[in-house]
Design a protein around this motif. Structure first.
Motif, PDB file in Angstrom:
ATOM      1  N   VAL A  49     -60.549 123.772 -30.397  1.00  0.00           N
ATOM      2  CA  VAL A  49     -60.634 122.358 -29.595  1.00  0.00           C
ATOM      3  C   VAL A  49     -61.672 121.621 -30.068  1.00  0.00           C
ATOM      4  CG1 VAL A  49     -60.858 122.338 -27.140  1.00  0.00           C
ATOM      5  CG2 VAL A  49     -59.826 124.601 -27.782  1.00  0.00           C
ATOM      6  N   ASN A  50     -63.269 122.064 -30.137  1.00  0.00           N
ATOM      7  CA  ASN A  50     -63.963 120.551 -30.042  1.00  0.00           C
ATOM      8  C   ASN A  50     -63.481 120.504 -32.028  1.00  0.00           C
ATOM      9  OD1 ASN A  50     -64.905 121.439 -27.724  1.00  0.00           O
ATOM     10  ND2 ASN A  50     -66.789 122.896 -28.532  1.00  0.00           N
ATOM     11  N   LEU A  51     -63.289 121.047 -32.978  1.00  0.00           N
ATOM     12  CA  LEU A  51     -62.741 120.280 -34.362  1.00  0.00           C
ATOM     13  C   LEU A  51     -61.858 119.507 -33.512  1.00  0.00           C
ATOM     14  CD1 LEU A  51     -63.247 123.074 -36.819  1.00  0.00           C
ATOM     15  CD2 LEU A  51     -64.583 120.880 -36.534  1.00  0.00           C
ATOM     16  N   GLN A  52     -60.657 119.569 -32.863  1.00  0.00           N
ATOM     17  CA  GLN A  52     -59.040 119.068 -32.710  1.00  0.00           C
ATOM     18  C   GLN A  52     -60.329 117.265 -32.380  1.00  0.00           C
ATOM     19  OE1 GLN A  52     -56.724 118.644 -33.827  1.00  0.00           O
ATOM     20  NE2 GLN A  52     -56.657 116.690 -33.237  1.00  0.00           N
ATOM     21  N   LYS A  53     -61.297 117.708 -31.153  1.00  0.00           N
ATOM     22  CA  LYS A  53     -61.887 116.480 -30.387  1.00  0.00           C
ATOM     23  C   LYS A  53     -62.951 115.498 -31.218  1.00  0.00           C
ATOM     24  CE  LYS A  53     -62.198 118.893 -25.715  1.00  0.00           C
ATOM     25  NZ  LYS A  53     -63.794 118.989 -24.856  1.00  0.00           N
ATOM     26  N   ILE A  54     -63.256 116.001 -32.285  1.00  0.00           N
ATOM     27  CA  ILE A  54     -63.834 115.894 -33.619  1.00  0.00           C
ATOM     28  C   ILE A  54     -62.686 114.838 -34.706  1.00  0.00           C
ATOM     29  CG2 ILE A  54     -65.536 115.386 -35.029  1.00  0.00           C
ATOM     30  CD1 ILE A  54     -66.999 117.886 -33.915  1.00  0.00           C
ATOM     31  N   CYS A  55     -61.893 114.961 -35.041  1.00  0.00           N
ATOM     32  CA  CYS A  55     -60.710 115.145 -35.084  1.00  0.00           C
ATOM     33  C   CYS A  55     -60.187 113.594 -34.829  1.00  0.00           C
ATOM     34  CB  CYS A  55     -59.318 115.681 -35.754  1.00  0.00           C
ATOM     35  SG  CYS A  55     -60.545 117.614 -37.338  1.00  0.00           S
ATOM     36  N   ASP A  56     -59.919 113.689 -33.766  1.00  0.00           N
ATOM     37  CA  ASP A  56     -59.280 112.627 -32.564  1.00  0.00           C
ATOM     38  C   ASP A  56     -60.081 111.008 -32.674  1.00  0.00           C
ATOM     39  OD1 ASP A  56     -56.918 114.197 -32.445  1.00  0.00           O
ATOM     40  OD2 ASP A  56     -57.609 114.657 -30.652  1.00  0.00           O
ATOM     41  N   ALA A  57     -61.295 111.395 -32.048  1.00  0.00           N
ATOM     42  CA  ALA A  57     -62.572 110.704 -32.184  1.00  0.00           C
ATOM     43  C   ALA A  57     -62.370 109.938 -33.787  1.00  0.00           C
ATOM     44  CB  ALA A  57     -63.696 111.284 -32.019  1.00  0.00           C
ATOM     45  N   LEU A  58     -62.861 111.025 -34.397  1.00  0.00           N
ATOM     46  CA  LEU A  58     -62.743 109.743 -36.410  1.00  0.00           C
ATOM     47  C   LEU A  58     -61.502 109.760 -37.001  1.00  0.00           C
ATOM     48  CD1 LEU A  58     -65.004 112.356 -37.653  1.00  0.00           C
ATOM     49  CD2 LEU A  58     -65.656 110.298 -37.190  1.00  0.00           C
ATOM     50  N   GLU A  59     -60.216 109.822 -35.794  1.00  0.00           N
ATOM     51  CA  GLU A  59     -58.685 109.618 -36.190  1.00  0.00           C
ATOM     52  C   GLU A  59     -58.968 110.447 -38.075  1.00  0.00           C
ATOM     53  OE1 GLU A  59     -59.150 105.675 -36.146  1.00  0.00           O
ATOM     54  OE2 GLU A  59     -58.601 105.445 -34.404  1.00  0.00           O
ATOM     55  N   ILE A  60     -58.806 111.219 -37.946  1.00  0.00           N
ATOM     56  CA  ILE A  60     -58.713 111.969 -38.877  1.00  0.00           C
ATOM     57  C   ILE A  60     -57.910 113.378 -39.255  1.00  0.00           C
ATOM     58  CG2 ILE A  60     -60.567 110.872 -39.963  1.00  0.00           C
ATOM     59  CD1 ILE A  60     -61.789 113.787 -39.830  1.00  0.00           C
ATOM     60  N   SER A  61     -57.448 114.167 -39.663  1.00  0.00           N
ATOM     61  CA  SER A  61     -56.661 115.400 -39.847  1.00  0.00           C
ATOM     62  C   SER A  61     -57.208 116.417 -39.989  1.00  0.00           C
ATOM     63  CB  SER A  61     -55.296 114.893 -40.858  1.00  0.00           C
ATOM     64  OG  SER A  61     -56.136 115.521 -41.786  1.00  0.00           O
ATOM     65  N   PHE A  62     -57.224 117.552 -39.239  1.00  0.00           N
ATOM     66  CA  PHE A  62     -57.854 118.966 -39.143  1.00  0.00           C
ATOM     67  C   PHE A  62     -57.712 118.665 -41.157  1.00  0.00           C
ATOM     68  CE2 PHE A  62     -58.574 123.311 -39.669  1.00  0.00           C
ATOM     69  CZ  PHE A  62     -60.076 122.846 -38.694  1.00  0.00           C
ATOM     70  N   TYR A  63     -56.788 118.925 -41.792  1.00  0.00           N
ATOM     71  CA  TYR A  63     -56.412 119.497 -43.471  1.00  0.00           C
ATOM     72  C   TYR A  63     -57.588 118.061 -44.060  1.00  0.00           C
ATOM     73  CZ  TYR A  63     -54.756 119.185 -48.074  1.00  0.00           C
ATOM     74  OH  TYR A  63     -54.636 118.930 -49.444  1.00  0.00           O
ATOM     75  N   SER A  64     -58.033 116.667 -43.536  1.00  0.00           N
ATOM     76  CA  SER A  64     -58.811 115.500 -44.366  1.00  0.00           C
ATOM     77  C   SER A  64     -60.439 116.358 -43.617  1.00  0.00           C
ATOM     78  CB  SER A  64     -58.719 114.422 -44.515  1.00  0.00           C
ATOM     79  OG  SER A  64     -59.195 114.082 -42.323  1.00  0.00           O
ATOM     80  N   LEU A  65     -60.538 117.047 -42.854  1.00  0.00           N
ATOM     81  CA  LEU A  65     -61.839 117.727 -42.370  1.00  0.00           C
ATOM     82  C   LEU A  65     -62.552 118.789 -43.418  1.00  0.00           C
ATOM     83  CD1 LEU A  65     -63.979 117.288 -40.353  1.00  0.00           C
ATOM     84  CD2 LEU A  65     -63.031 118.491 -38.566  1.00  0.00           C
ATOM     85  N   LEU A  66     -60.854 118.888 -43.793  1.00  0.00           N
ATOM     86  CA  LEU A  66     -61.123 120.925 -45.305  1.00  0.00           C
ATOM     87  C   LEU A  66     -61.115 120.445 -46.070  1.00  0.00           C
ATOM     88  CD1 LEU A  66     -59.487 123.555 -42.945  1.00  0.00           C
ATOM     89  CD2 LEU A  66     -61.767 123.448 -43.121  1.00  0.00           C
ATOM     90  N   GLU A  67     -60.670 119.231 -46.117  1.00  0.00           N
ATOM     91  CA  GLU A  67     -60.919 119.058 -48.257  1.00  0.00           C
ATOM     92  C   GLU A  67     -62.615 118.225 -48.215  1.00  0.00           C
ATOM     93  OE1 GLU A  67     -58.931 118.622 -50.633  1.00  0.00           O
ATOM     94  OE2 GLU A  67     -58.544 120.830 -49.510  1.00  0.00           O
ATOM     95  N   ARG A  68     -62.353 117.104 -47.430  1.00  0.00           N
ATOM     96  CA  ARG A  68     -63.633 116.713 -47.676  1.00  0.00           C
ATOM     97  C   ARG A  68     -65.199 117.354 -47.323  1.00  0.00           C
ATOM     98  NH1 ARG A  68     -65.887 111.147 -46.684  1.00  0.00           N
ATOM     99  NH2 ARG A  68     -68.034 111.393 -47.633  1.00  0.00           N
ATOM    100  N   ASN A  69     -64.981 118.672 -46.992  1.00  0.00           N
ATOM    101  CA  ASN A  69     -65.328 119.362 -47.377  1.00  0.00           C
ATOM    102  C   ASN A  69     -65.542 120.597 -48.301  1.00  0.00           C
ATOM    103  OD1 ASN A  69     -67.761 120.947 -46.326  1.00  0.00           O
ATOM    104  ND2 ASN A  69     -66.250 122.772 -45.426  1.00  0.00           N
ATOM    105  N   LYS A  70     -64.843 120.118 -48.984  1.00  0.00           N
ATOM    106  CA  LYS A  70     -64.609 120.292 -50.828  1.00  0.00           C
ATOM    107  C   LYS A  70     -66.195 119.795 -51.542  1.00  0.00           C
ATOM    108  CE  LYS A  70     -61.301 123.458 -49.754  1.00  0.00           C
ATOM    109  NZ  LYS A  70     -59.717 124.078 -50.434  1.00  0.00           N
ATOM    110  N   GLU A  71     -65.692 118.190 -51.642  1.00  0.00           N
ATOM    111  CA  GLU A  71     -66.182 117.814 -51.987  1.00  0.00           C
ATOM    112  C   GLU A  71     -68.169 117.475 -52.891  1.00  0.00           C
ATOM    113  OE1 GLU A  71     -65.337 113.612 -50.626  1.00  0.00           O
ATOM    114  OE2 GLU A  71     -63.788 114.149 -50.798  1.00  0.00           O
ATOM    115  N   GLU A  72     -68.372 117.343 -53.907  1.00  0.00           N
ATOM    116  CA  GLU A  72     -69.946 118.046 -53.732  1.00  0.00           C
ATOM    117  C   GLU A  72     -70.410 116.005 -53.371  1.00  0.00           C
ATOM    118  OE1 GLU A  72     -71.472 119.357 -57.183  1.00  0.00           O
ATOM    119  OE2 GLU A  72     -69.675 120.474 -57.419  1.00  0.00           O
TER     120      GLU A  72
END
Length: 182
Positions: A49-72
């Motif tokens: 629920v909190n991750l969705q609030k953050i994604c909404d606030a940042l105007e990003i998808s949950f998927y892009s949050l996970l993808e970014r996490n893989k970048e060095e």
């Protein structure tokens, strides 16, 4: 840590990409600054629920949050450093965060006659600092040290310390904070 446990690094990167402060993200998401700060340092685990609030606030998808996490993150540009302390333009601490679990880096600038005697703190971690420009006066417990360009010092965890610049030249130093493994 696996990728989902490092989700805070991705939240921080997306927030910074948007030029958003923790306060702004807090205001938009309805989550507290303390919670968001801990999340970005991976000190707590988010709920969906909190991750969705953050994604909404940042105007990003949950998927892009996970993808970014893989970048060095291997380069931090000058304008990407997060200001931690800005004392009336006399002392500036900027965070240089590569998302490393047990280390953080600080870029510290003290203007001429900047900072002040009597300001002190201590940390839960060891610190190593190197003066790259100017002169730094540093005190550890009851001792005072004068550091010149190129000098490096180790400050052990739980040591009361503070610094100031008594000269007419700007002082710049780099600090590495080394957290101990638990």
């Amino acid at each position: 840590m696996n990728d989902i446990q490092k989700i805070g690094y991705s939240v921080r990167a997306h927030r910074r990409d948007k030029g958003m402060t923790l306060q702004q993200l807090s205001d938009i998401s309805g989550l507290s600054i303390g919670y968001l700060s801990n999340l970005e340092r991976n000190a707590n685990s988010p709920t969906l629920v909190n991750l969705q609030k953050i994604c909404d606030a940042l105007e990003i998808s949950f998927y892009s949050l996970l993808e970014r996490n893989k970048e060095e993150h291997i380069i931090i540009r000058h304008n990407e450093r997060e200001v931690l302390i800005n004392e009336d333009n006399s002392m500036l601490f900027e965070n240089v965060d590569f998302g490393l679990e047990n280390e953080s880096f600080i870029y510290m600038t003290i203007e001429p006659d900047g900072a002040g005697e009597g300001l002190s703190w201590e940390h839960e971690y060891d610190e190593v600092g190197t003066v790259v420009k100017g002169h730094l006066t540093l005190f550890l417990d009851n001792q005072t040290f004068e550091l010149d360009e190129g000098d490096t010092i180790l400050i052990k965890a739980h040591t009361n310390h503070g610094y100031y610049n008594k000269t007419s030249e700007r002082c710049i130093s780099y600090w590495t904070r080394c957290k101990k493994e638990k």
